[in-house]
Design a protein around this motif. Structure first.
Motif: not given
Length: 297
Positions: A184-189, A196-208, A212-220
């Motif tokens: 929301k404050f201009g970061a693009l990458d 927690d895979p549930a957190a990863v999915q929650a992040t993707l759902d909330n971003a949508q 906003v665009q972001l990449n979400a996944g496990l720590p690696e």
């Protein structure tokens, strides 16, 4: 709905709670029977850390049942058990019908981060003064904007000059609220990672939901250097993660840490000293935000 209330000594809480669930209780809760009195005891310490005991010296155990007969039958069966020694039945009483969805929603109001930046649940209208906002409903993952640690991180993001966040890593993203705030404050990458895979999915759902665009996944998924590294976890894992998080901070980049109590500032500074010099940047209700900046190349 009927509530069965019991009074139990500390050593009986776990076995009685397990027995209630076996007797088809819809839910079981435990609280200090001496709460709000001079005999009240502090049982829980730092959030997320294990407790020393299963209950208070005098614990009130409350179980919900669908019918009065079921609640009274459970009380009668418990009274016949050897492990119920020292416990007593306080009451069986009806629970008033409520609109639980409305009740839950009433506990989550819009949260002001700055006068023009708000966190707003979907069932609330957006404040007229908000020029930026995150639409976020309570869910399975940590991070709704109500906790001081989240508010401090978002406030830090909001105070950055436009376009100065650079590439962003949100380590331990939970709901993704910090990553979304960065977007929301201009970061693009932006990389948001969590164990927690549930957190990863929650992040993707909330971003949508926030467009906003972001990449979400496990720590690696966290790879390379970032202009901003955010980690709102707790002090103990933050100490363990010190070399990893510092290794991701680019020259001139910022490290932003939260989930730290005021009394833990010195131990965090010592843990990060081999790599970066942490300082306290903000405080809120006993919690602090610690930040560091790597020297520019």
């Amino acid at each position: 709905m009927f509530e069965l209330r019991l009074l139990c000594p500390e050593e009986r809480v776990e076995i009685v709670s397990d027995a209630l669930m076996a007797l088809q209780a819809l839910s079981v809760s435990v609280e200090d029977a001496d709460a709000d009195t001079a005999a009240e005891q502090a049982l829980f310490g730092e959030p997320g850390m294990p407790v020393d005991r299963e209950g208070w010296q005098r614990s009130r155990v409350a179980a919900l049942f669908g019918t009065e007969d079921a609640a009274r039958e459970a009380a009668a069966l418990l009274g016949l058990q050897d492990f119920f020694a020292g416990c007593s039945v306080q009451s069986v009483q009806p629970v008033a019908e409520q609109d639980w969805v409305r009740l839950t929603q009433s506990q989550f109001a819009p949260v002001e981060i700055t006068p023009d930046f708000w966190i707003v649940p979907s069932w609330h209208e957006l404040s007229a003064q908000a020029t930026r906002s995150i639409r976020l409903d309570p869910g399975m993952a940590f991070g709704t904007g109500t906790h001081p640690t989240t508010r401090m991180c978002l406030r830090w993001i909001a105070q950055r000059p436009a376009g100065r966040l650079g590439r962003v890593l949100d380590y331990g993203c939970g709901s993704g609220i910090l990553a979304i705030g960065a977007a929301k404050f201009g970061a693009l990458d932006i990389d948001a990672v969590d164990i927690d895979p549930a957190a990863v999915q929650a992040t993707l759902d909330n971003a949508q939901a926030n467009g906003v665009q972001l990449n979400a996944g496990l720590p690696e998924r966290a790879q390379g250097l970032y202009g901003t590294v955010l980690a709102n976890i707790l002090a103990t894992p933050l100490k363990v993660l010190a070399p990893l998080l510092c290794a991701h901070v680019a020259a001139g980049g910022h490290l932003v840490l939260a989930g730290i109590l005021e009394r833990q500032a010195e131990e965090l500074q010592q843990a990060y000293a081999p790599w970066l010099q942490l300082g306290v940047a903000d405080s809120d209700d006993g919690w602090i935000l610690m930040t560091a900046q790597r020297a520019a190349a």
